[in-house]
Design a protein around this motif. Structure first.
Motif, short mmCIF file in Angstrom:
data_model
loop_
_atom_site.label_atom_id
_atom_site.label_comp_id
_atom_site.label_asym_id
_atom_site.label_seq_id
_atom_site.Cartn_x
_atom_site.Cartn_y
_atom_site.Cartn_z
N ALA A 1 -4.85 7.33 -2.61
CA ALA A 1 -3.61 7.80 -3.21
C ALA A 1 -3.90 8.77 -4.35
O ALA A 1 -3.22 9.80 -4.51
CB ALA A 1 -2.79 6.61 -3.72
N ARG A 2 -4.92 8.46 -5.15
CA ARG A 2 -5.27 9.36 -6.26
C ARG A 2 -5.77 10.70 -5.73
O ARG A 2 -5.43 11.75 -6.28
CB ARG A 2 -6.34 8.70 -7.12
N GLN A 3 -6.56 10.68 -4.67
CA GLN A 3 -7.07 11.93 -4.10
C GLN A 3 -5.94 12.78 -3.55
O GLN A 3 -5.92 14.01 -3.71
CB GLN A 3 -8.08 11.63 -2.99
N ASN A 4 -4.97 12.14 -2.91
CA ASN A 4 -3.82 12.87 -2.38
C ASN A 4 -3.05 13.54 -3.51
O ASN A 4 -2.63 14.71 -3.40
CB ASN A 4 -2.90 11.92 -1.61
N ALA A 5 -2.86 12.81 -4.62
CA ALA A 5 -2.15 13.37 -5.77
C ALA A 5 -2.94 14.53 -6.38
O ALA A 5 -2.37 15.54 -6.78
CB ALA A 5 -1.90 12.29 -6.82
N ALA A 6 -4.26 14.38 -6.44
CA ALA A 6 -5.10 15.44 -6.98
C ALA A 6 -5.03 16.69 -6.12
O ALA A 6 -4.96 17.82 -6.63
CB ALA A 6 -6.55 14.96 -7.09
N ASN A 7 -5.04 16.50 -4.80
CA ASN A 7 -4.92 17.64 -3.89
C ASN A 7 -3.61 18.39 -4.11
O ASN A 7 -3.56 19.62 -4.08
CB ASN A 7 -5.02 17.17 -2.44
N ALA A 8 -2.55 17.62 -4.32
CA ALA A 8 -1.23 18.24 -4.52
C ALA A 8 -1.21 19.07 -5.80
O ALA A 8 -0.58 20.13 -5.86
CB ALA A 8 -0.15 17.17 -4.56
N ARG A 9 -1.90 18.60 -6.84
CA ARG A 9 -1.91 19.31 -8.13
C ARG A 9 -2.72 20.59 -8.08
O ARG A 9 -2.57 21.46 -8.95
CB ARG A 9 -2.46 18.40 -9.24
N MET A 10 -3.58 20.72 -7.08
CA MET A 10 -4.42 21.92 -6.98
C MET A 10 -3.61 23.16 -6.60
O MET A 10 -4.08 24.29 -6.79
CB MET A 10 -5.52 21.70 -5.94
N GLN B 1 -1.91 9.20 7.66
CA GLN B 1 -3.36 9.05 7.63
C GLN B 1 -3.77 7.94 6.65
O GLN B 1 -4.67 7.15 6.92
CB GLN B 1 -4.03 10.36 7.22
N PHE B 2 -3.09 7.88 5.52
CA PHE B 2 -3.35 6.83 4.54
C PHE B 2 -3.12 5.45 5.15
O PHE B 2 -3.94 4.55 5.02
CB PHE B 2 -2.44 7.02 3.32
N LEU B 3 -2.00 5.30 5.85
CA LEU B 3 -1.69 4.01 6.47
C LEU B 3 -2.70 3.68 7.57
O LEU B 3 -3.07 2.51 7.75
CB LEU B 3 -0.27 4.02 7.03
N ASP B 4 -3.17 4.68 8.30
CA ASP B 4 -4.20 4.45 9.31
C ASP B 4 -5.46 3.87 8.66
O ASP B 4 -6.12 2.99 9.22
CB ASP B 4 -4.56 5.75 10.03
N GLY B 5 -5.80 4.37 7.48
CA GLY B 5 -6.96 3.84 6.77
C GLY B 5 -6.77 2.39 6.37
O GLY B 5 -7.70 1.57 6.49
N VAL B 6 -5.57 2.05 5.90
CA VAL B 6 -5.27 0.66 5.58
C VAL B 6 -5.41 -0.21 6.82
O VAL B 6 -5.98 -1.31 6.77
CB VAL B 6 -3.85 0.52 4.99
N ALA C 1 0.83 -1.21 0.00
CA ALA C 1 0.00 0.00 0.00
C ALA C 1 0.86 1.26 0.00
O ALA C 1 0.60 2.21 -0.75
CB ALA C 1 -0.93 -0.01 1.21
N LEU C 2 1.89 1.29 0.84
CA LEU C 2 2.75 2.47 0.91
C LEU C 2 3.57 2.66 -0.36
O LEU C 2 3.82 3.80 -0.78
CB LEU C 2 3.67 2.37 2.13
N ILE C 3 3.99 1.56 -0.97
CA ILE C 3 4.73 1.66 -2.23
C ILE C 3 3.83 2.30 -3.29
O ILE C 3 4.26 3.18 -4.05
CB ILE C 3 5.21 0.27 -2.69
#
Length: 222
Positions: A154-163, A207-212, A92-94
């Motif tokens: 992961a996709r949402q995190n990337a989208a947030n960064a692009r904003m 936070q992502f890892l907490d969700g996993v 997941a982290l990879i």
């Protein structure tokens, strides 16, 4: 009549598929999918489109190869052994780190969630689900829940960064949003009002890892 063979030493020396894919990944990182055209790629590699088509049939094939290269480069032995839950966390982290580094990956993986490299990753996660002793009738649901969360978060995190433009102070952005939440009517938005501080201070990867871990805890109870 002589027929043309696809593989020649001269052509391979001049331009390999690996070089093409490497350049494609770099262009996707810089400008996203819209910036990757065979004309632009030809200019970057200082060659003609025909030389690229010799190795890659079309843009879809090129995107698939770039996705495979960008994602599997991180799938090393560190995620291959250990207790099942640890292996799933490592995978997941990879994936999270790969999509964070290459934001365009999220879109590509979402287009074919059960194809190519994504199918291989699902297989690896599924094997760990089986190793956990999850009942056969719930294995598909368990693996799907993990894949959907991993790819979506992961996709949402990337989208947030692009904003936000390069150089944006993340702490300032989060504080702005947290302040807005704190300013909400506590009677109408009691939850958001209460967790505003957590929004300000949270770490995306943690936070992502907490969700996993939440999903794994539920899977472990099946």
């Amino acid at each position: 009549m002589a027929t043309r063979t696809r593989n020649t030493d001269r052509r391979d020396d001049a331009l390999s598929k690996e070089r093409i894919v490497e350049a494609a990944v770099a262009m996707l990182d810089e400008a996203g999918e819209s910036g990757l055209t065979f004309r632009a790629l030809s200019a970057r590699l200082q060659t003609g489109p025909g030389a690229i088509y010799w190795h890659v049939a079309n843009k879809d094939e090129l995107l698939a190869a770039a996705t495979n290269a960008a994602l599997t480069s991180g799938m090393t032995a560190e995620a291959a052994a250990g207790p099942p839950k640890d292996v799933i966390r490592a995978i997941a982290l990879i994936m999270f780190d790969a999509i964070d580094e290459h934001p365009w990956l999220g879109e590509q993986l979402s287009r074919g969630p059960w194809q190519g490299v994504t199918l291989q990753i699902c297989e690896r996660i599924g094997q760990q689900i089986q190793a956990m002793g999850v009942p056969a009738g719930l294995q598909f649901t368990s693996a799907s829940a993990l894949m959907i969360y991993i790819l979506g978060a992961a996709r949402q995190n990337a989208a947030n960064a692009r904003m936000h433009p390069p150089g944006t102070d993340r702490a300032e952005v989060l504080e702005t949003h947290a302040a807005a939440w704190r300013g909400l009517d506590p009677e109408q938005f009691p939850f958001l009002h209460d967790i505003a501080g957590q929004l300000r201070d949270h770490d995306d990867r943690a936070q992502f890892l907490d969700g996993v871990n939440l999903i794994l805890a539920g899977v472990g109870d099946l």
